[in-house]
Enzyme design. Sequence first.
Site, PDB file in Angstrom:
ATOM      1  N   LYS A  41     -21.507 -18.903 -18.366  1.00 13.91           N
ATOM      2  CA  LYS A  41     -22.619 -19.738 -17.877  1.00 13.91           C
ATOM      3  C   LYS A  41     -23.738 -18.853 -17.327  1.00 13.91           C
ATOM      4  O   LYS A  41     -23.513 -17.673 -17.041  1.00 13.91           O
ATOM      5  CB  LYS A  41     -22.095 -20.683 -16.788  1.00 13.91           C
TER       6      LYS A  41
ATOM      7  N   ARG B  59     -17.124 -31.088  -5.233  1.00 15.49           N
ATOM      8  CA  ARG B  59     -18.386 -30.811  -5.894  1.00 15.49           C
ATOM      9  C   ARG B  59     -18.460 -31.744  -7.088  1.00 15.49           C
ATOM     10  O   ARG B  59     -18.989 -32.832  -7.009  1.00 15.49           O
ATOM     11  CB  ARG B  59     -18.338 -29.335  -6.348  1.00 15.49           C
TER      12      ARG B  59
ATOM     13  N   TYR C  30     -46.263  -3.696   3.216  1.00 16.72           N
ATOM     14  CA  TYR C  30     -46.788  -4.861   3.932  1.00 16.72           C
ATOM     15  C   TYR C  30     -46.284  -4.879   5.369  1.00 16.72           C
ATOM     16  O   TYR C  30     -45.102  -4.647   5.630  1.00 16.72           O
ATOM     17  CB  TYR C  30     -46.350  -6.153   3.238  1.00 16.72           C
TER      18      TYR C  30
ATOM     19  N   MET D 290     -43.591  -7.673  -4.693  1.00 25.45           N
ATOM     20  CA  MET D 290     -43.260  -8.432  -5.900  1.00 25.45           C
ATOM     21  C   MET D 290     -42.884  -7.503  -7.059  1.00 25.45           C
ATOM     22  O   MET D 290     -41.910  -7.761  -7.770  1.00 25.45           O
ATOM     23  CB  MET D 290     -44.442  -9.313  -6.310  1.00 25.45           C
TER      24      MET D 290
HETATM   25  C1  LIG Z   1     -18.083 -20.263 -12.358  1.00 29.05           C
HETATM   26  C2  LIG Z   1     -16.738 -20.861 -12.512  1.00 29.05           C
HETATM   27  C3  LIG Z   1     -15.637 -20.058 -12.854  1.00 29.05           C
HETATM   28  C4  LIG Z   1     -15.709 -18.547 -12.911  1.00 29.05           C
HETATM   29  O1  LIG Z   1     -15.640 -18.058 -11.588  1.00 29.05           O
HETATM   30  P1  LIG Z   1     -15.630 -16.497 -11.270  1.00 29.05           P
HETATM   31  O2  LIG Z   1     -15.471 -16.446  -9.796  1.00 29.05           O
HETATM   32  O3  LIG Z   1     -16.963 -15.981 -11.699  1.00 29.05           O
HETATM   33  O4  LIG Z   1     -14.520 -15.880 -12.015  1.00 29.05           O
HETATM   34  C5  LIG Z   1     -14.431 -20.688 -13.133  1.00 29.05           C
HETATM   35  N1  LIG Z   1     -14.307 -22.041 -13.031  1.00 29.05           N
HETATM   36  C6  LIG Z   1     -15.340 -22.837 -12.669  1.00 29.05           C
HETATM   37  C7  LIG Z   1     -15.126 -24.300 -12.567  1.00 29.05           C
HETATM   38  C8  LIG Z   1     -16.575 -22.274 -12.378  1.00 29.05           C
HETATM   39  O5  LIG Z   1     -17.590 -23.066 -11.998  1.00 29.05           O
END
Ligand SMILES: *Cc1c(COP(=O)(O)O)cnc(C)c1O
Length: 356
Positions: A32, A130, A252, A300
């Site tokens: 992802k 969640r 800055y 930036m």
């Molecule tokens: C992102 C995610 C993972 C992977 O988690 P890592 O800590 O990056 O290994 C696995 N399962 C779900 C449901 C996730 O959202």
Amino acid sequence: MTGFLDIDLGAVVANWRHLSGLHAGETAAVVKADAYGLGMLPVARALAGAGCASFFTAHLEEAVALRAALPEARIMALNGMLPHAAADFVAHDITPVLCSLKEIALWSAEAKGLGRALPCFLHIETGMNRLALPPAELAVLRAEPERLTGVQVEVVMSHLAASDMPEDRQNEQQALKFYAAALQFPHAKKSLANSSGMFLSPFFHTNLARPGAALYGMNPTPGRKNPMKPVVRLTAPVLQIRDLAAGETVGYAGTWKAERPSRVATIGVGYADGYMRALTNRGHAWFEGRRVPLIGRVSMDLATFDVTDTPINPGDALVLLGPEHGVDELAVEARTIGYEILTSLGRRYKRRYIGA
Ligand SMILES: *Cc1c(COP(=O)(O)O)cnc(C)c1O
């Protein structure tokens, strides 16, 4: 020029193999958010070439992009299914991770319409609160199994909230809830562990592990030696070196003041590149074995370093991320986690894939 981002696909594959060796089940890859910022397609192609058969994205759109590159893989979208999206899941052969009775109803209707069973994962709530099927909805499914008509639950899964804290009792509590709920789906496989979960006891090993972070070199065992190979190396050439008199300030708001005659090196990397402003007066880079402190506010497109004690010249490259200074270390300096460092890496770096 901002800098070079070298991504070692050989190390990603080695990390996947190492994780696969930890348990008897299958090891998927979570890709992802563009494989945590490293490039979903090159990463996924390398892993598929090494034998990885299952991939997780967050969104349907990511999964569709991955399908074009990997016609044979099993691809899941973690974030459930929006109304009207079922046909797109079918058209691109994406397996949804269903998170509510409503989504199950959509998938069942799609299956009935097509006159064939459709595969899915079910995400069961055990403590993250969640996106997952809460206990009350599981009870409804138990009482009304016809709601699953046409829905073939291939895998039930849940997600650990504290897997990077092995002493936290929530891990066992979640696993117990998960295994109890999974009894409701005797024909489904199970999936529980993310990266850190794979390093907990075998109690957390299931048919399918879902590592992300560890593939990309982050330490799944915080506080212990990192068992994973580093994957990213980020370097930036010095654009200019300035000699400052004692008392002069940098950047800055003049937040850094030279205590002695000083040399200041400027690179063309800033917070727009994901080199976070929180690194201001806290971060470090490396040059030929020496640790170089970041001074002044991160701008930036620029950042500044005290190189008074470092024999470096314009054009030489500072190492911002690498084996010397890993993603997790930079994250501590930026008061965040490695996940945010990687997924923030900017689009202006020259990316080079090596070891493929
Ligand atoms: C992102 C995610 C993972 C992977 O988690 P890592 O800590 O990056 O290994 C696995 N399962 C779900 C449901 C996730 O959202």
